[in-house]
Write a protein that holds these residues in place. Structure first.
Motif, PDB file in Angstrom:
ATOM      1  N   ASP A  48       1.344  -6.365  -9.195  1.00  0.00           N
ATOM      2  CA  ASP A  48       0.844  -6.848  -7.905  1.00  0.00           C
ATOM      3  C   ASP A  48       1.468  -6.075  -6.745  1.00  0.00           C
ATOM      4  O   ASP A  48       0.781  -5.696  -5.788  1.00  0.00           O
ATOM      5  CB  ASP A  48       1.157  -8.343  -7.758  1.00  0.00           C
ATOM      6  CG  ASP A  48       0.367  -9.194  -8.749  1.00  0.00           C
ATOM      7  OD1 ASP A  48      -0.660  -8.689  -9.258  1.00  0.00           O
ATOM      8  OD2 ASP A  48       0.797 -10.330  -9.023  1.00  0.00           O
ATOM      9  N   LYS A  49       2.773  -5.825  -6.825  1.00  0.00           N
ATOM     10  CA  LYS A  49       3.431  -5.053  -5.769  1.00  0.00           C
ATOM     11  C   LYS A  49       2.903  -3.627  -5.727  1.00  0.00           C
ATOM     12  O   LYS A  49       2.709  -3.043  -4.648  1.00  0.00           O
ATOM     13  CB  LYS A  49       4.940  -5.047  -5.995  1.00  0.00           C
ATOM     14  CG  LYS A  49       5.614  -6.376  -5.715  1.00  0.00           C
ATOM     15  CD  LYS A  49       7.126  -6.222  -5.768  1.00  0.00           C
ATOM     16  CE  LYS A  49       7.824  -7.497  -5.333  1.00  0.00           C
ATOM     17  NZ  LYS A  49       9.294  -7.348  -5.273  1.00  0.00           N
ATOM     18  N   LEU A  50       2.656  -3.076  -6.909  1.00  0.00           N
ATOM     19  CA  LEU A  50       2.133  -1.707  -6.982  1.00  0.00           C
ATOM     20  C   LEU A  50       0.766  -1.613  -6.310  1.00  0.00           C
ATOM     21  O   LEU A  50       0.510  -0.703  -5.513  1.00  0.00           O
ATOM     22  CB  LEU A  50       2.042  -1.281  -8.439  1.00  0.00           C
ATOM     23  CG  LEU A  50       1.415   0.087  -8.724  1.00  0.00           C
ATOM     24  CD1 LEU A  50       2.211   1.196  -8.059  1.00  0.00           C
ATOM     25  CD2 LEU A  50       1.322   0.328 -10.226  1.00  0.00           C
ATOM     26  N   GLU A  51      -0.110  -2.572  -6.598  1.00  0.00           N
ATOM     27  CA  GLU A  51      -1.449  -2.553  -5.992  1.00  0.00           C
ATOM     28  C   GLU A  51      -1.366  -2.723  -4.482  1.00  0.00           C
ATOM     29  O   GLU A  51      -2.076  -2.049  -3.718  1.00  0.00           O
ATOM     30  CB  GLU A  51      -2.294  -3.655  -6.609  1.00  0.00           C
ATOM     31  CG  GLU A  51      -3.726  -3.693  -6.093  1.00  0.00           C
ATOM     32  CD  GLU A  51      -4.540  -4.800  -6.740  1.00  0.00           C
ATOM     33  OE1 GLU A  51      -5.749  -4.903  -6.410  1.00  0.00           O
ATOM     34  OE2 GLU A  51      -3.981  -5.568  -7.553  1.00  0.00           O
ATOM     35  N   ARG A  52      -0.478  -3.609  -4.032  1.00  0.00           N
ATOM     36  CA  ARG A  52      -0.345  -3.845  -2.591  1.00  0.00           C
ATOM     37  C   ARG A  52       0.152  -2.589  -1.870  1.00  0.00           C
ATOM     38  O   ARG A  52      -0.367  -2.221  -0.807  1.00  0.00           O
ATOM     39  CB  ARG A  52       0.620  -5.011  -2.365  1.00  0.00           C
ATOM     40  CG  ARG A  52       0.923  -5.286  -0.883  1.00  0.00           C
ATOM     41  CD  ARG A  52       1.747  -6.544  -0.733  1.00  0.00           C
ATOM     42  NE  ARG A  52       2.953  -6.513  -1.546  1.00  0.00           N
ATOM     43  CZ  ARG A  52       4.081  -5.884  -1.197  1.00  0.00           C
ATOM     44  NH1 ARG A  52       4.126  -5.215  -0.038  1.00  0.00           N
ATOM     45  NH2 ARG A  52       5.133  -5.915  -1.979  1.00  0.00           N
ATOM     46  N   LEU A  53       1.133  -1.917  -2.432  1.00  0.00           N
ATOM     47  CA  LEU A  53       1.670  -0.719  -1.783  1.00  0.00           C
ATOM     48  C   LEU A  53       0.669   0.439  -1.817  1.00  0.00           C
ATOM     49  O   LEU A  53       0.581   1.222  -0.859  1.00  0.00           O
ATOM     50  CB  LEU A  53       2.974  -0.303  -2.455  1.00  0.00           C
ATOM     51  CG  LEU A  53       4.167  -1.239  -2.247  1.00  0.00           C
ATOM     52  CD1 LEU A  53       5.400  -0.707  -2.974  1.00  0.00           C
ATOM     53  CD2 LEU A  53       4.473  -1.409  -0.763  1.00  0.00           C
ATOM     54  N   GLU A  54      -0.078   0.566  -2.901  1.00  0.00           N
ATOM     55  CA  GLU A  54      -1.080   1.639  -2.974  1.00  0.00           C
ATOM     56  C   GLU A  54      -2.170   1.428  -1.936  1.00  0.00           C
ATOM     57  O   GLU A  54      -2.636   2.402  -1.309  1.00  0.00           O
ATOM     58  CB  GLU A  54      -1.669   1.695  -4.374  1.00  0.00           C
ATOM     59  CG  GLU A  54      -0.728   2.295  -5.404  1.00  0.00           C
ATOM     60  CD  GLU A  54      -1.338   2.367  -6.783  1.00  0.00           C
ATOM     61  OE1 GLU A  54      -0.913   3.217  -7.582  1.00  0.00           O
ATOM     62  OE2 GLU A  54      -2.253   1.568  -7.070  1.00  0.00           O
ATOM     63  N   ASN A  55      -2.598   0.198  -1.722  1.00  0.00           N
ATOM     64  CA  ASN A  55      -3.598  -0.082  -0.687  1.00  0.00           C
ATOM     65  C   ASN A  55      -3.034   0.165   0.707  1.00  0.00           C
ATOM     66  O   ASN A  55      -3.736   0.617   1.611  1.00  0.00           O
ATOM     67  CB  ASN A  55      -4.076  -1.533  -0.793  1.00  0.00           C
ATOM     68  CG  ASN A  55      -4.904  -1.767  -2.042  1.00  0.00           C
ATOM     69  OD1 ASN A  55      -5.555  -0.846  -2.555  1.00  0.00           O
ATOM     70  ND2 ASN A  55      -4.877  -2.994  -2.561  1.00  0.00           N
ATOM     71  N   LYS A  56      -1.741  -0.109   0.865  1.00  0.00           N
ATOM     72  CA  LYS A  56      -1.111   0.066   2.178  1.00  0.00           C
ATOM     73  C   LYS A  56      -0.972   1.530   2.541  1.00  0.00           C
ATOM     74  O   LYS A  56      -1.049   1.902   3.724  1.00  0.00           O
ATOM     75  CB  LYS A  56       0.257  -0.615   2.166  1.00  0.00           C
ATOM     76  CG  LYS A  56       0.950  -0.618   3.523  1.00  0.00           C
ATOM     77  CD  LYS A  56       2.227  -1.451   3.474  1.00  0.00           C
ATOM     78  CE  LYS A  56       2.864  -1.533   4.851  1.00  0.00           C
ATOM     79  NZ  LYS A  56       4.075  -2.396   4.846  1.00  0.00           N
ATOM     80  N   THR A  57      -0.757   2.395   1.554  1.00  0.00           N
ATOM     81  CA  THR A  57      -0.464   3.811   1.826  1.00  0.00           C
ATOM     82  C   THR A  57      -1.658   4.736   1.593  1.00  0.00           C
ATOM     83  O   THR A  57      -1.512   5.958   1.724  1.00  0.00           O
ATOM     84  CB  THR A  57       0.696   4.283   0.937  1.00  0.00           C
ATOM     85  OG1 THR A  57       0.322   4.132  -0.438  1.00  0.00           O
ATOM     86  CG2 THR A  57       1.952   3.479   1.205  1.00  0.00           C
ATOM     87  N   LYS A  58      -2.827   4.206   1.235  1.00  0.00           N
ATOM     88  CA  LYS A  58      -3.944   5.079   0.871  1.00  0.00           C
ATOM     89  C   LYS A  58      -4.435   5.931   2.038  1.00  0.00           C
ATOM     90  O   LYS A  58      -4.986   7.015   1.832  1.00  0.00           O
ATOM     91  CB  LYS A  58      -5.082   4.263   0.278  1.00  0.00           C
ATOM     92  CG  LYS A  58      -5.743   3.294   1.256  1.00  0.00           C
ATOM     93  CD  LYS A  58      -6.884   2.541   0.588  1.00  0.00           C
ATOM     94  CE  LYS A  58      -7.570   1.579   1.554  1.00  0.00           C
ATOM     95  NZ  LYS A  58      -8.702   0.870   0.900  1.00  0.00           N
ATOM     96  N   ASP A  59      -4.276   5.439   3.278  1.00  0.00           N
ATOM     97  CA  ASP A  59      -4.730   6.199   4.449  1.00  0.00           C
ATOM     98  C   ASP A  59      -3.573   6.901   5.162  1.00  0.00           C
ATOM     99  O   ASP A  59      -3.743   7.402   6.286  1.00  0.00           O
ATOM    100  CB  ASP A  59      -5.450   5.268   5.439  1.00  0.00           C
ATOM    101  CG  ASP A  59      -6.742   4.710   4.863  1.00  0.00           C
ATOM    102  OD1 ASP A  59      -7.386   5.433   4.073  1.00  0.00           O
ATOM    103  OD2 ASP A  59      -7.091   3.560   5.183  1.00  0.00           O
TER     104      ASP A  59
END
Length: 475
Positions: free
Chosen positions: A126-137
């Motif tokens: 869950d943390k991994l998915e949240r951080l990937e969405n946060k840093t994608k842009d």
């Protein structure tokens, strides 16, 4: 007498017993020393295991994490993982990176932990998915430094270094991102950088002050002066404090020829162990120097008609005092010529720019010359061809007359025909070759422009007793 003998026997017995005791003591001492040498030291017997050292590092890390001393916690957790690589330690390292706002590093370690299969409750995923969405842009920033190899820290100088330049890191857009840059073992420099929004990639170039380095100049004469930039010394031996990299040293003295040397200084050239350069200046009596700066490589140098090498010329050229003719011939046909008056002990500087030196024959002049020469040769060939046709007619008339046929007159006319025809062929072929070369140059110079081009053609017609050659040029 019996008493004396008994006393002596007693003395001998006691002496024998003491010798045996000394021997036994020596054996015991030797045995003890052997056991002491062969026995392992107490530290080795009580050395903690790798797992115990990992536990101690983990406890230090957990205490630092609870006290929000995250750089120390990260260092302790990484030490624990290196000593005993438990998968759960990857989660702890990722968690610290997240608290330090170094999200790309946190994502990397969360991924590594999830791959171990130990994420039973899915919290790391869950943390991994949240951080990937946060840093994608976020912007992929490349940090470059001069010199390379500088360590980069973000936010505070206590943060762990991301690595050495050049390096890449995904970062959010920011008007005032604080970074800390330092060469290994050097002073940390604080800088504010702009991360532009809307970009996918950005490069940040960082100019760092070069560390100091020293050069020691020895030689003769003692009164020689040494200069490099804003650093100077008035006598030899001289010690100059410069920066690492390449430097030009100028060594001068009255009555001597000046000298210039290029040195490369590195960080190992300290004040106590400088780079040592030996320079012995030459007496300038009756001798001068000429320094040549030529814009192209491969230009041939002639001094007073004698070849002296080709450019570039890194060192001044030593010449006798007086007048000298300097000639340079460029690789593309340009030519430079100048007469100089050289004075003893002085350096004459010549700067030759072949871009501004016009060749003795321009491209248009060469093209026109080739076309003209080719046309003249063709015209000469045509005239000689006409003369050859006339000679052929004379030969036919001679053969038709019985007083001329098979006599000296026929032989003379045949030889004249052969000479004219051969000359016509030579001039015609030469004209075609030279004119064709000129036409090719013309086409190359004007192929981008829709203009008519030169098209040569040649026709050969057989005749009785010879041949007819006709040429044609079309524009």
């Amino acid at each position: 007498m019996n008493a004396i003998r008994v006393w002596k026997e007693s003395i001998c017995s006691i002496t024998y017993l003491w010798s045996r005791l000394f021997l036994l003591r020596g054996i015991l001492v030797a045995l003890f020393m052997t056991i002491t040498i062969l026995a392992p030291p107490p530290q080795a017997l009580a050395a903690p295991s790798t797992k115990e050292l990992a536990k101690k590092a983990f406890k230090r890390g957990r205490l630092a994490f609870d006290q929000e001393r995250y750089p120390e916690a990260l260092q302790a957790f990484e030490e624990a993982y290196q000593r005993f690589p438990l998968p759960l330690m990857l989660y702890n390292i990722a968690n610290v990176y997240e608290r330090l706002r170094l999200y790309p590093q946190a994502i990397k370690h969360y991924k590594a932990f999830v791959k171990t299969g130990k994420d039973a409750n899915g919290e790391a995923a869950d943390k991994l998915e949240r951080l990937e969405n946060k840093t994608k842009d976020w912007v992929e920033v490349t940090f470059m430094s001069d010199p390379a190899g500088a360590q980069i820290r973000l936010f505070t100088k206590q943060h762990p270094p991301l690595g050495e330049t050049p390096l890449r890191q995904k970062l959010p857009a920011s008007d005032n991102l604080m970074i800390y840059v330092a060469m290994p073992g050097g002073k940390i420099i604080k800088k504010s950088v702009l991360i532009s929004s809307g970009l996918k990639r950005q490069t940040i170039n960082i100019k760092l002050p070069k560390p100091s380095a020293y050069v020691r100049v020895i030689g003769s004469p003692e009164q020689a002066q040494v200069n490099s930039g804003d650093q100077s010394a008035q006598s030899l031996p001289a010690l100059l404090k410069l920066s690492t990299g390449d430097h030009e040293l100028s060594i001068t003295a009255s009555g001597y020829l000046p000298s210039k040397r290029i040195v490369t200084l590195r960080s190992v050239h300290s004040q106590n162990a400088p780079l040592t350069l030996e320079v012995n200046l030459k007496n300038s009596e009756g001798v001068g120097l000429i320094s040549l700066d030529v814009s192209v490589a491969g230009a041939l140098l002639f001094i007073d008609g004698l070849p002296k090498g080709q450019s570039p010329f890194n060192d001044p050229i030593e010449l006798s005092e007086g007048e000298h003719l300097i000639e340079l011939k460029g690789p593309q046909g340009g030519q430079y010529q100048k007469t100089i008056q050289l004075k003893a002990g002085e350096t004459t500087q010549l700067n030759v720019d072949f871009d501004s030196v016009k060749p003795w024959l321009s491209r248009d002049q060469l093209t026109l010359g080739l076309l003209s020469l080719g046309g003249t040769s063709l015209l000469t060939g045509l005239v000689l061809g006409g003369i050859a046709l006339n000679a052929n007619g004379n030969l036919e008339d001679c053969r038709a007359h019985e007083l001329c046929a098979r006599r000296q007159g026929e032989l003379d006319r045949a030889q004249a025909l052969r000479a004219y025809a051969t000359s016509a062929d030579i001039f015609t072929v030469l004209g075609l070759l030279v004119g064709g070369a000129g036409g090719t140059l013309y086409w190359l110079d004007h192929r981008k422009v829709n203009q008519p081009t030169l098209t040569p053609s040649m026709k050969i017609q057989t005749l009785t007793g010879g041949a007819s050659l006709s040429t044609e040029l079309k524009f």
